[in-house]
Design an enzyme around this catalytic site. Structure first.
Site, short mmCIF file in Angstrom:
data_model
loop_
_atom_site.label_atom_id
_atom_site.label_comp_id
_atom_site.label_asym_id
_atom_site.label_seq_id
_atom_site.Cartn_x
_atom_site.Cartn_y
_atom_site.Cartn_z
N GLU A 58 37.67 40.46 29.33
CA GLU A 58 38.24 41.66 29.93
C GLU A 58 38.25 42.86 28.99
OE1 GLU A 58 39.63 38.06 32.05
OE2 GLU A 58 39.68 38.67 29.93
N PHE A 83 45.36 40.61 33.25
CA PHE A 83 44.29 40.78 32.25
C PHE A 83 43.96 42.26 32.03
CE2 PHE A 83 42.88 36.60 34.36
CZ PHE A 83 43.78 35.88 33.60
#
Length: 313
Positions: A58, A83
């Site tokens: 991410e 995330f």
């Protein structure tokens, strides 16, 4: 009574991206190995050459999105809220927020209604985190119609935008001909005189249900949908607070730093008003069915009703 249509705003996000892609060839969608869950897979199927799967990375995805934005493209970086706002916070802050790049962050599976995935995935602090980044626009749509409108508005807006979507299917409440979405502008859904309920996200539906229950008790509740947490529509909140004299905020997030924090800051500075904040207060969530969790944490219509009643005394 006719059955109320329900759809998860993450579904709306995926559908809106496809429509956006048809109209604008500069739209690029990124995901972090979650195309099925974030519903960006629909865009991938329609425009495979404009979809990038960054894998379970991410932070890297945010950096890639930042780089793409410098070429004039409009990237939508998509992953779970935990995330996007949590794991990749530094990259969002320094690579997107600091240079004020035109990156749109599609954060799905936000809030306690993620359900069985439990506390580690129930991101309740993301509104506060994103609100703190200078120049970041923060949007929390209440339903399918608003989510689609928010994606379109995010594209038109120049600068970083954090879009918060949910996993749970929620009622469509904005299906009316006069509905208009404008970034930074709250929506007065119901007029009242005894108390103001300022809600965001799925709590808008809960607030409307609570208002119906309160009406049966002779309490007139004004309901305001604040879909844009930042910039906050100060005018609509101050006007309502001056009328009712009592304000309640409702959000599927930590009350510290989120919508409740923003409204508390506003009222304390410009119009001191009795205030109660509904949300999750300094505790993690837990694993369980989404609807049952919303009930346990008093975030459903019944829970909001009970808390407003207690506040009014």
């Amino acid at each position: 009574m006719p059955e109320v249509k329900k759809i998860a705003t993450r579904e709306s996000y995926g559908n809106a991206l496809v429509e956006l892609g048809k109209k604008h060839d500069d739209v690029v969608v990124l995901d972090a190995d979650l195309a099925g869950a974030t519903k960006t897979g629909t865009f991938k199927k329609a425009f495979p050459e404009r979809h990038i799967d960054c894998g379970i990375a991410e932070a890297d995805m945010m950096g890639i999105a930042a780089g793409i934005a410098t070429t004039g493209k409009v990237p939508f970086a998509s992953t779970f809220a935990m995330f996007a706002a949590g794991r990749a916070f530094e990259q969002v802050r320094n690579s997107i927020g600091y240079p004020h790049l035109n990156v749109k962050i599609g954060a799905t599976h936000a809030g306690i209604s993620v359900g069985e995935d439990g506390a580690t995935h129930q991101c309740l602090e993301d509104i506060a985190l994103m609100r703190m980044i200078p120049g970041m626009t923060v949007v929390v749509p209440s339903d399918d119609i608003e989510a689609k409108a928010a994606v379109e508005a995010a594209y038109e807006h120049k600068g970083p935008v954090y879009l918060r979507f949910g996993r749970l299917a929620v009622p469509v409440i904005n299906d009316r001909p006069d509905y208009k979405f404008e970034l930074g502008k709250g929506v007065l859904l119901r007029e009242g005189s005894d108390v103001t309920i300022v809600a965001t996200g799925l709590e808008v539906g809960s607030a409307l249900e609570a208002a119906d229950r309160l009406a049966q008790d002779g309490v007139s509740a004004e309901v305001i949908n604040i879909h844009t947490i930042k910039p906050l529509d100060e005018e609509i909140i101050l006007k309502s607070a001056a009328k009712t004299g009592r304000v309640v905020t409702a959000e599927e997030a930590f009350i510290a730093g989120g919508l409740g924090g923003a409204v508390a800051e506003l009222l304390s500075a410009k119009l001191p008003t009795k205030l109660a904040r509904i949300g999750v207060d300094d505790q993690f969530g837990e694993s369980g069915p989404a609807v049952e969790l919303l009930h346990k944490y008093k975030l459903d219509g019944e829970g909001v009703y009970e808390q407003v009643k207690a506040f009014l005394g």
